[in-house]
Design a protein around this motif. Sequence first.
Motif: not given
Length: 68
Positions: A54-64
């Motif tokens: 629930a609290f890790i950075k998801w891959p979509r958070d790093h996407a432009p």
Amino acid sequence: MGSFSVWHWLIVIVWLFVLIYPVGRIFSRLGIPWAVAFLMIVPIVNIVMLWVVAFIKWPRDHAPPPQT
């Protein structure tokens, strides 16, 4: 008392597959090794892993951001 029958073991194997396979797919998409999904059958660890996911950075958070 007897031992477990083949049907009992078959149900256990099917239930573990139903639990572990989708969790493993989710973990692999998040960059977590799929084998960590086996920890989801451990009672306290599964709750901890739910909080971790629930609290890790998801891959979509790093996407432009998408272009519009």
